[in-house]
Design a protein around this motif. Sequence first.
Motif, PDB file in Angstrom:
ATOM      1  N   GLN A  31     -41.128   6.747  62.016  1.00 18.46           N
ATOM      2  CA  GLN A  31     -40.391   6.145  60.898  1.00 18.46           C
ATOM      3  C   GLN A  31     -39.152   6.970  60.559  1.00 18.46           C
ATOM      4  O   GLN A  31     -39.239   8.167  60.303  1.00 18.46           O
ATOM      5  CB  GLN A  31     -41.294   6.044  59.669  1.00 18.46           C
ATOM      6  CG  GLN A  31     -40.662   5.299  58.505  1.00 18.46           C
ATOM      7  CD  GLN A  31     -41.636   5.155  57.345  1.00 18.46           C
ATOM      8  OE1 GLN A  31     -42.612   5.878  57.258  1.00 18.46           O
ATOM      9  NE2 GLN A  31     -41.369   4.215  56.461  1.00 18.46           N
ATOM     10  N   PRO A  32     -37.973   6.348  60.537  1.00 20.49           N
ATOM     11  CA  PRO A  32     -36.749   7.082  60.201  1.00 20.49           C
ATOM     12  C   PRO A  32     -36.603   7.237  58.688  1.00 20.49           C
ATOM     13  O   PRO A  32     -37.362   6.652  57.916  1.00 20.49           O
ATOM     14  CB  PRO A  32     -35.647   6.178  60.760  1.00 20.49           C
ATOM     15  CG  PRO A  32     -36.218   4.799  60.642  1.00 20.49           C
ATOM     16  CD  PRO A  32     -37.697   4.941  60.880  1.00 20.49           C
ATOM     17  N   GLY A  33     -35.631   8.038  58.300  1.00 21.55           N
ATOM     18  CA  GLY A  33     -35.354   8.185  56.876  1.00 21.55           C
ATOM     19  C   GLY A  33     -35.224   9.641  56.473  1.00 21.55           C
ATOM     20  O   GLY A  33     -35.514  10.548  57.260  1.00 21.55           O
ATOM     21  N   PRO A  34     -34.776   9.890  55.243  1.00 18.25           N
ATOM     22  CA  PRO A  34     -34.600  11.264  54.762  1.00 18.25           C
ATOM     23  C   PRO A  34     -35.934  11.972  54.557  1.00 18.25           C
ATOM     24  O   PRO A  34     -36.966  11.328  54.366  1.00 18.25           O
ATOM     25  CB  PRO A  34     -33.877  11.070  53.424  1.00 18.25           C
ATOM     26  CG  PRO A  34     -34.288   9.703  52.972  1.00 18.25           C
ATOM     27  CD  PRO A  34     -34.424   8.890  54.224  1.00 18.25           C
ATOM     28  N   PHE A  35     -35.880  13.287  54.599  1.00 17.64           N
ATOM     29  CA  PHE A  35     -37.073  14.121  54.392  1.00 17.64           C
ATOM     30  C   PHE A  35     -38.197  13.736  55.359  1.00 17.64           C
ATOM     31  O   PHE A  35     -39.372  13.729  55.002  1.00 17.64           O
ATOM     32  CB  PHE A  35     -37.571  14.021  52.944  1.00 17.64           C
ATOM     33  CG  PHE A  35     -36.515  14.271  51.919  1.00 17.64           C
ATOM     34  CD1 PHE A  35     -35.997  15.541  51.734  1.00 17.64           C
ATOM     35  CD2 PHE A  35     -36.003  13.223  51.160  1.00 17.64           C
ATOM     36  CE1 PHE A  35     -35.008  15.776  50.794  1.00 17.64           C
ATOM     37  CE2 PHE A  35     -35.016  13.444  50.224  1.00 17.64           C
ATOM     38  CZ  PHE A  35     -34.507  14.719  50.034  1.00 17.64           C
ATOM     39  N   GLY A  36     -37.790  13.414  56.592  1.00 16.25           N
ATOM     40  CA  GLY A  36     -38.759  12.936  57.576  1.00 16.25           C
ATOM     41  C   GLY A  36     -39.884  13.913  57.839  1.00 16.25           C
ATOM     42  O   GLY A  36     -41.047  13.526  57.923  1.00 16.25           O
ATOM     43  N   GLY A  37     -39.534  15.205  57.973  1.00 17.10           N
ATOM     44  CA  GLY A  37     -40.565  16.196  58.262  1.00 17.10           C
ATOM     45  C   GLY A  37     -41.598  16.294  57.165  1.00 17.10           C
ATOM     46  O   GLY A  37     -42.806  16.296  57.424  1.00 17.10           O
ATOM     47  N   LEU A  38     -41.140  16.341  55.921  1.00 13.22           N
ATOM     48  CA  LEU A  38     -42.054  16.445  54.788  1.00 13.22           C
ATOM     49  C   LEU A  38     -42.925  15.201  54.680  1.00 13.22           C
ATOM     50  O   LEU A  38     -44.136  15.292  54.459  1.00 13.22           O
ATOM     51  CB  LEU A  38     -41.254  16.638  53.496  1.00 13.22           C
ATOM     52  CG  LEU A  38     -42.078  16.712  52.199  1.00 13.22           C
ATOM     53  CD1 LEU A  38     -43.043  17.886  52.251  1.00 13.22           C
ATOM     54  CD2 LEU A  38     -41.146  16.821  50.990  1.00 13.22           C
ATOM     55  N   ARG A  39     -42.318  14.041  54.845  1.00  8.34           N
ATOM     56  CA  ARG A  39     -43.079  12.795  54.755  1.00  8.34           C
ATOM     57  C   ARG A  39     -44.153  12.730  55.838  1.00  8.34           C
ATOM     58  O   ARG A  39     -45.269  12.280  55.595  1.00  8.34           O
ATOM     59  CB  ARG A  39     -42.146  11.589  54.874  1.00  8.34           C
ATOM     60  CG  ARG A  39     -41.356  11.280  53.611  1.00  8.34           C
ATOM     61  CD  ARG A  39     -40.622   9.960  53.693  1.00  8.34           C
ATOM     62  NE  ARG A  39     -39.538   9.983  54.672  1.00  8.34           N
ATOM     63  CZ  ARG A  39     -39.616   9.438  55.885  1.00  8.34           C
ATOM     64  NH1 ARG A  39     -40.718   8.843  56.281  1.00  8.34           N
ATOM     65  NH2 ARG A  39     -38.586   9.489  56.719  1.00  8.34           N
ATOM     66  N   ARG A  40     -43.795  13.178  57.026  1.00 14.03           N
ATOM     67  CA  ARG A  40     -44.770  13.137  58.126  1.00 14.03           C
ATOM     68  C   ARG A  40     -45.942  14.073  57.860  1.00 14.03           C
ATOM     69  O   ARG A  40     -47.097  13.725  58.116  1.00 14.03           O
ATOM     70  CB  ARG A  40     -44.083  13.500  59.446  1.00 14.03           C
ATOM     71  CG  ARG A  40     -43.115  12.439  59.940  1.00 14.03           C
ATOM     72  CD  ARG A  40     -42.564  12.781  61.312  1.00 14.03           C
ATOM     73  NE  ARG A  40     -41.511  11.853  61.680  1.00 14.03           N
ATOM     74  CZ  ARG A  40     -40.213  12.128  61.616  1.00 14.03           C
ATOM     75  NH1 ARG A  40     -39.805  13.324  61.211  1.00 14.03           N
ATOM     76  NH2 ARG A  40     -39.319  11.228  61.960  1.00 14.03           N
ATOM     77  N   VAL A  41     -45.642  15.264  57.371  1.00 11.15           N
ATOM     78  CA  VAL A  41     -46.711  16.225  57.093  1.00 11.15           C
ATOM     79  C   VAL A  41     -47.668  15.667  56.047  1.00 11.15           C
ATOM     80  O   VAL A  41     -48.894  15.743  56.188  1.00 11.15           O
ATOM     81  CB  VAL A  41     -46.126  17.578  56.625  1.00 11.15           C
ATOM     82  CG1 VAL A  41     -47.222  18.467  56.057  1.00 11.15           C
ATOM     83  CG2 VAL A  41     -45.440  18.277  57.788  1.00 11.15           C
TER      84      VAL A  41
END
Length: 242
Positions: A91-101
Motif C-alpha cells: 500500500q502506498p502513501g505517507p508514513f509507509g514504514g510506520l503504518r506497515r509496522v
Amino acid sequence: METRGHLSDLNQRFKSVLNPSPGEIHYLWWYMQGSIMNPDVRDALRKAWGMCERHAWLALTLEATLRHGFLMGPAIVYEELMIRAARIITQPGPFGGLRRVIALKNHGVCLMCEMGLGPHSRGFASPEVMAKVADIREMEKFVSATRPFWEEAVCGICAGNSSPVRCRPHLMKEIISGQGEHLPSTKKLVKKVSEQIARYSRSFVWEHRGTETIADRASLISAVGWLSGWRPFLELFYEGQG
C-alpha cells in the motif's frame, strides 16, 4: 534411495528441533479435524499472523504427516493471511514504514502458547500416535518436491546468508531501526506468494482440482516461513543440504 539411517536421522532431528508433547499433538489433532476453521481460532490466527515460529512449523509438519500431504486447511488459512499481508506491504502513501509496522505486528499471541502448550505439556496421545507423528517423511517429500520454489523466500537473517528477502519478524525489526533496503525485494516476494497460495487454495475446490503448480504448492512453505520465521524449518530440512 531412502535408507534406514536417513529415516532415523530425520526423526531424531524432528524430536530435537520441534519435540512435540502429547498435549500439543492432542490439540493439533482436533485443530486438523476442524477447529482450524472455528471463528475464534481463525480470529486468534489473524491477530497473531499465524502461530509462533515453533508451533507454526509443528502444525504444518503434523498436518502433512497425518493427512498424507493433503494440506487444504493450512492453504485456506495462509491464503487469507498472505493476501492481507500483501495488501498492507504494497500500500502506498505517507508514513509507509510506520503504518506497515503497526499493521504487520502481532496483535495477539500464538493460540497454542496462550493455552500453555509446549514441549512438556500433558495430553492424551498414545505411544503409537507419538511414533506415527515422528515419521515426517510426508513433510520431507513435500519440502523436497517444492524446494526450487520456496528457497527464494527464505529470510537472509534466518538463514544467515546474503539473501535480500526478510521474513515478517525481521522485516519489522529493520524498519523500526530505520533500515528499509530490503523492503522492495520483500514486497515483491509477498505479493508473489499471496498470488501463488490463492491458486493453491483454490485447487482444493472440485472444479479447480489439479490446476495448481509446484510453485503454488511451495507457496505454503513460503507463507509459513515469511509470517512466523524460518529457523525450525531450516534446522530440520535445509542445513547441510546441497
